[in-house]
Design a protein around this motif. Structure first.
Motif, PDB file in Angstrom:
ATOM      1  N   VAL A  42       7.893  11.856  13.274  1.00  0.00           N
ATOM      2  CA  VAL A  42       8.513  13.150  13.585  1.00  0.00           C
ATOM      3  C   VAL A  42       9.763  12.907  14.426  1.00  0.00           C
ATOM      4  CG1 VAL A  42       8.160  15.421  14.637  1.00  0.00           C
ATOM      5  CG2 VAL A  42       6.240  14.251  13.522  1.00  0.00           C
ATOM      6  N   HIS A  43      10.875  13.568  14.069  1.00  0.00           N
ATOM      7  CA  HIS A  43      12.130  13.323  14.788  1.00  0.00           C
ATOM      8  C   HIS A  43      12.989  14.585  14.806  1.00  0.00           C
ATOM      9  CE1 HIS A  43      14.165  12.897  10.807  1.00  0.00           C
ATOM     10  NE2 HIS A  43      13.030  12.341  10.458  1.00  0.00           N
ATOM     11  N   TRP A  44      13.941  14.583  15.724  1.00  0.00           N
ATOM     12  CA  TRP A  44      14.858  15.730  15.896  1.00  0.00           C
ATOM     13  C   TRP A  44      16.216  15.207  16.315  1.00  0.00           C
ATOM     14  CZ3 TRP A  44      17.528  17.376  20.290  1.00  0.00           C
ATOM     15  CH2 TRP A  44      18.137  18.642  20.194  1.00  0.00           C
ATOM     16  N   GLN A  45      17.269  15.864  15.829  1.00  0.00           N
ATOM     17  CA  GLN A  45      18.631  15.548  16.243  1.00  0.00           C
ATOM     18  C   GLN A  45      19.367  16.851  16.486  1.00  0.00           C
ATOM     19  OE1 GLN A  45      20.657  12.561  13.951  1.00  0.00           O
ATOM     20  NE2 GLN A  45      22.689  13.327  14.493  1.00  0.00           N
ATOM     21  N   SER A  46      20.191  16.866  17.540  1.00  0.00           N
ATOM     22  CA  SER A  46      20.930  18.078  17.868  1.00  0.00           C
ATOM     23  C   SER A  46      21.754  18.541  16.672  1.00  0.00           C
ATOM     24  CB  SER A  46      21.848  17.835  19.077  1.00  0.00           C
ATOM     25  OG  SER A  46      22.752  16.780  18.815  1.00  0.00           O
ATOM     26  N   GLY A  47      21.776  19.849  16.497  1.00  0.00           N
ATOM     27  CA  GLY A  47      22.462  20.423  15.355  1.00  0.00           C
ATOM     28  C   GLY A  47      21.574  20.559  14.136  1.00  0.00           C
ATOM     29  N   GLY A  48      20.374  20.009  14.219  1.00  0.00           N
ATOM     30  CA  GLY A  48      19.443  20.081  13.102  1.00  0.00           C
ATOM     31  C   GLY A  48      18.104  20.645  13.538  1.00  0.00           C
ATOM     32  N   VAL A  49      17.103  20.415  12.723  1.00  0.00           N
ATOM     33  CA  VAL A  49      15.749  20.901  13.006  1.00  0.00           C
ATOM     34  C   VAL A  49      14.791  19.718  13.052  1.00  0.00           C
ATOM     35  CG1 VAL A  49      16.179  23.156  11.942  1.00  0.00           C
ATOM     36  CG2 VAL A  49      15.244  21.279  10.554  1.00  0.00           C
ATOM     37  N   VAL A  50      13.593  19.970  13.567  1.00  0.00           N
ATOM     38  CA  VAL A  50      12.574  18.917  13.618  1.00  0.00           C
ATOM     39  C   VAL A  50      12.141  18.572  12.198  1.00  0.00           C
ATOM     40  CG1 VAL A  50      10.284  18.280  14.432  1.00  0.00           C
ATOM     41  CG2 VAL A  50      11.782  19.673  15.883  1.00  0.00           C
ATOM     42  N   GLN A  51      12.202  17.289  11.882  1.00  0.00           N
ATOM     43  CA  GLN A  51      11.804  16.800  10.574  1.00  0.00           C
ATOM     44  C   GLN A  51      10.758  15.702  10.734  1.00  0.00           C
ATOM     45  OE1 GLN A  51      15.524  15.453   8.795  1.00  0.00           O
ATOM     46  NE2 GLN A  51      15.798  17.428   7.787  1.00  0.00           N
ATOM     47  N   ALA A  52      10.162  15.329   9.620  1.00  0.00           N
ATOM     48  CA  ALA A  52       9.256  14.184   9.608  1.00  0.00           C
ATOM     49  C   ALA A  52       9.444  13.418   8.310  1.00  0.00           C
ATOM     50  CB  ALA A  52       7.806  14.638   9.740  1.00  0.00           C
ATOM     51  N   ARG A  53       9.295  12.125   8.403  1.00  0.00           N
ATOM     52  CA  ARG A  53       9.274  11.267   7.214  1.00  0.00           C
ATOM     53  C   ARG A  53       7.839  11.315   6.685  1.00  0.00           C
ATOM     54  NH1 ARG A  53      13.158   9.574   3.747  1.00  0.00           N
ATOM     55  NH2 ARG A  53      12.642   7.552   2.793  1.00  0.00           N
ATOM     56  N   VAL A  54       7.616  12.050   5.602  1.00  0.00           N
ATOM     57  CA  VAL A  54       6.256  12.348   5.156  1.00  0.00           C
ATOM     58  C   VAL A  54       5.945  11.643   3.838  1.00  0.00           C
ATOM     59  CG1 VAL A  54       6.441  14.596   6.281  1.00  0.00           C
ATOM     60  CG2 VAL A  54       6.784  14.435   3.807  1.00  0.00           C
ATOM     61  N   ARG A  55       4.653  11.482   3.590  1.00  0.00           N
ATOM     62  CA  ARG A  55       4.143  10.886   2.362  1.00  0.00           C
ATOM     63  C   ARG A  55       3.415  11.969   1.569  1.00  0.00           C
ATOM     64  NH1 ARG A  55       0.541   6.071   4.826  1.00  0.00           N
ATOM     65  NH2 ARG A  55       0.454   5.359   2.665  1.00  0.00           N
ATOM     66  N   PRO A  56       4.021  12.549   0.537  1.00  0.00           N
ATOM     67  CA  PRO A  56       3.258  13.484  -0.308  1.00  0.00           C
ATOM     68  C   PRO A  56       2.136  12.721  -1.006  1.00  0.00           C
ATOM     69  CG  PRO A  56       5.635  13.686  -0.674  1.00  0.00           C
ATOM     70  CD  PRO A  56       5.422  12.433   0.113  1.00  0.00           C
ATOM     71  N   ILE A  57       0.921  13.263  -0.942  1.00  0.00           N
ATOM     72  CA  ILE A  57      -0.213  12.540  -1.511  1.00  0.00           C
ATOM     73  C   ILE A  57      -1.054  13.442  -2.420  1.00  0.00           C
ATOM     74  CG2 ILE A  57      -0.347  10.957   0.442  1.00  0.00           C
ATOM     75  CD1 ILE A  57      -2.839  12.496   1.367  1.00  0.00           C
ATOM     76  N   GLN A  58      -1.814  12.781  -3.268  1.00  0.00           N
ATOM     77  CA  GLN A  58      -2.784  13.438  -4.144  1.00  0.00           C
ATOM     78  C   GLN A  58      -4.087  12.681  -3.994  1.00  0.00           C
ATOM     79  OE1 GLN A  58      -1.906  16.018  -6.333  1.00  0.00           O
ATOM     80  NE2 GLN A  58      -3.902  16.273  -7.311  1.00  0.00           N
ATOM     81  N   LEU A  59      -5.173  13.382  -3.678  1.00  0.00           N
ATOM     82  CA  LEU A  59      -6.466  12.737  -3.562  1.00  0.00           C
ATOM     83  C   LEU A  59      -6.986  12.386  -4.948  1.00  0.00           C
ATOM     84  CD1 LEU A  59      -6.037  13.954  -0.752  1.00  0.00           C
ATOM     85  CD2 LEU A  59      -8.476  14.465  -0.681  1.00  0.00           C
ATOM     86  N   THR A  60      -7.525  11.181  -5.080  1.00  0.00           N
ATOM     87  CA  THR A  60      -7.924  10.684  -6.400  1.00  0.00           C
ATOM     88  C   THR A  60      -9.401  10.891  -6.710  1.00  0.00           C
ATOM     89  OG1 THR A  60      -8.470   8.474  -5.562  1.00  0.00           O
ATOM     90  CG2 THR A  60      -6.172   8.879  -6.217  1.00  0.00           C
ATOM     91  N   GLY A  61     -10.215  11.082  -5.657  1.00  0.00           N
ATOM     92  CA  GLY A  61     -11.651  11.169  -5.869  1.00  0.00           C
ATOM     93  C   GLY A  61     -12.316   9.811  -5.990  1.00  0.00           C
ATOM     94  N   ARG A  62     -11.551   8.742  -5.772  1.00  0.00           N
ATOM     95  CA  ARG A  62     -12.095   7.388  -5.868  1.00  0.00           C
ATOM     96  C   ARG A  62     -12.115   6.740  -4.491  1.00  0.00           C
ATOM     97  NH1 ARG A  62      -7.965   7.331  -9.795  1.00  0.00           N
ATOM     98  NH2 ARG A  62      -6.762   5.890  -8.497  1.00  0.00           N
ATOM     99  N   THR A  63     -12.817   5.628  -4.399  1.00  0.00           N
ATOM    100  CA  THR A  63     -12.743   4.769  -3.226  1.00  0.00           C
ATOM    101  C   THR A  63     -12.620   3.328  -3.728  1.00  0.00           C
ATOM    102  OG1 THR A  63     -15.162   4.638  -3.156  1.00  0.00           O
ATOM    103  CG2 THR A  63     -14.110   6.256  -1.704  1.00  0.00           C
ATOM    104  N   PRO A  64     -11.894   2.464  -3.005  1.00  0.00           N
ATOM    105  CA  PRO A  64     -11.199   2.729  -1.746  1.00  0.00           C
ATOM    106  C   PRO A  64      -9.808   3.341  -1.911  1.00  0.00           C
ATOM    107  CG  PRO A  64     -10.969   0.420  -2.320  1.00  0.00           C
ATOM    108  CD  PRO A  64     -11.827   1.043  -3.391  1.00  0.00           C
ATOM    109  N   ASP A  65      -9.276   3.329  -3.135  1.00  0.00           N
ATOM    110  CA  ASP A  65      -7.923   3.872  -3.350  1.00  0.00           C
ATOM    111  C   ASP A  65      -8.022   5.394  -3.478  1.00  0.00           C
ATOM    112  OD1 ASP A  65      -9.370   3.490  -5.698  1.00  0.00           O
ATOM    113  OD2 ASP A  65      -7.565   3.325  -6.934  1.00  0.00           O
ATOM    114  N   TRP A  66      -8.272   6.046  -2.334  1.00  0.00           N
ATOM    115  CA  TRP A  66      -8.647   7.464  -2.344  1.00  0.00           C
ATOM    116  C   TRP A  66      -7.453   8.413  -2.432  1.00  0.00           C
ATOM    117  CZ3 TRP A  66      -7.017  10.539   1.753  1.00  0.00           C
ATOM    118  CH2 TRP A  66      -6.571   9.881   2.908  1.00  0.00           C
ATOM    119  N   PHE A  67      -6.237   7.860  -2.344  1.00  0.00           N
ATOM    120  CA  PHE A  67      -5.066   8.723  -2.490  1.00  0.00           C
ATOM    121  C   PHE A  67      -3.981   8.004  -3.275  1.00  0.00           C
ATOM    122  CE2 PHE A  67      -4.131   6.237   1.280  1.00  0.00           C
ATOM    123  CZ  PHE A  67      -2.765   5.996   1.203  1.00  0.00           C
ATOM    124  N   ALA A  68      -3.189   8.803  -3.966  1.00  0.00           N
ATOM    125  CA  ALA A  68      -1.965   8.318  -4.610  1.00  0.00           C
ATOM    126  C   ALA A  68      -0.807   9.018  -3.921  1.00  0.00           C
ATOM    127  CB  ALA A  68      -1.979   8.660  -6.096  1.00  0.00           C
TER     128      ALA A  68
END
Length: 317
Positions: A42-68
């Motif tokens: 999570v980060h912020w810079q003057s003149g802008g808004v609070v942003q985050a470097r995010v990972r969009p994910i989809q749950l797979t229903g499996r283990t151990p690779d439980w997300f894509a």
């Protein structure tokens, strides 16, 4: 609805018991889209808004690779339907800085659960001070002399740091005061750190009860975390056995009284810890035990939580 979970690294999740995972699974089941990040993203810079470097994910229903996941991207927090702050303790300076960034995001229009100011204002060990009618004898101090006096009065005591989780750093000292001096030195660092001391509650043998409060309402089942063997701690992370049971009338009344006050402050989810009839902690950062209660009783706690989250976002609570 797009949901952002601010949490510990996804790769470290134990999905068979993780509460944040159960929230994600229920949200995805309802068609909500999920992204994840850590507080460090999570980060912020003057003149802008609070942003985050995010990972969009989809749950797979499996283990151990439980997300894509899709490629990481910078997204303004205000562009999510809700931001769920689920970072585990410690409640340290970095955690507090994260709440300030999230509070700025709120000013820009983000919906954050639990509310950042409420997280900051209700540290989990110290929040019980507001409710002296529900707690046992308790001392909060840096002073070794005060701790020794408390021990002399109560004979059997529990000492713990204010920033621990999962039973970390908890000590019991009985009437013989064996190692009391060394334990004090370890916890208060020569008077530099504050310690919580509580009279030992023998009712711990029946379990340290986790009572979940969602939008001010106690969940109808609790998880009694029962110490095993010679262990004094009931925490699941310390080897305690979790046994789900119906909430008692007494515990429901206590939880409802606390929930009525704290929910309007922005605490949508609370984990109340009760030994016997005494409140020992009020957990607000990342309360757990959803899956254990659901699996043992059929009470769908993740669904109750996402119901409350949807109402909150829609402005109906």
């Amino acid at each position: 609805m797009n949901l952002l979970f601010i949490a510990d690294p996804l790769e470290h999740f134990k999905t068979y018991k993780d509460t944040t995972f159960s929230m994600m699974r229920e949200a995805q089941r309802r068609g909500h889209r999920i992204a994840a990040c850590g507080p460090q993203d999570v980060h912020w810079q003057s003149g802008g808004v609070v942003q985050a470097r995010v990972r969009p994910i989809q749950l797979t229903g499996r283990t151990p690779d439980w997300f894509a996941e899709e490629p990481a991207q910078d997204v303004a927090l205000k562009d999510f339907g809700a931001v769920l702050m689920r970072k585990d303790p410690p409640f340290d300076a970095e955690y507090i800085y994260a709440t300030h960034l999230l509070e700025q995001a709120e000013r820009e229009g983000a919906r954050v659960v639990n509310k950042p100011a409420a997280l900051r204002n209700h540290p989990e060990k110290l929040a019980i001070m507001e409710w002296p009618q529900f707690i046992g004898p308790t001392l909060v101090t840096r002073s070794s002399d005060e701790i020794r006096r408390f021990h002399a009065q109560h004979q059997d005591i529990i000492l713990k740091p204010l920033d621990g989780m999962g039973g970390m750093g908890i000590f019991r000292v009985k009437a013989d005061a064996l190692n009391l001096g060394s334990i004090i030195e370890t916890l208060n660092a020569g008077g530099a750190q504050t310690v919580m001391v509580q009279r030992f509650l023998p009712e711990i043998a029946a379990g340290d009860k986790r009572i979940l409060i969602i939008d001010g309402e106690p969940v109808p089942f609790v998880l009694a975390r029962i110490p095993q063997g010679s262990e004094v701690r009931g925490n699941l992370a310390a080897g305690g056995k979790g046994v789900a049971q119906p909430i008692t009338d007494s515990d429901r009344a206590t939880a409802a009284a606390i929930g009525r006050v704290l929910a309007p402050r922005g605490l949508l989810l609370i984990g109340l810890d009760i030994i016997g009839t005494h409140v020992t902690e009020i957990n607000v950062t990342s309360p757990t035990c959803f899956q254990e209660i659901h699996e043992q009783t059929g009470c769908d706690v993740p669904a109750l939580f996402v119901d409350a989250l949807e109402r909150r976002v829609a402005g109906r609570s």
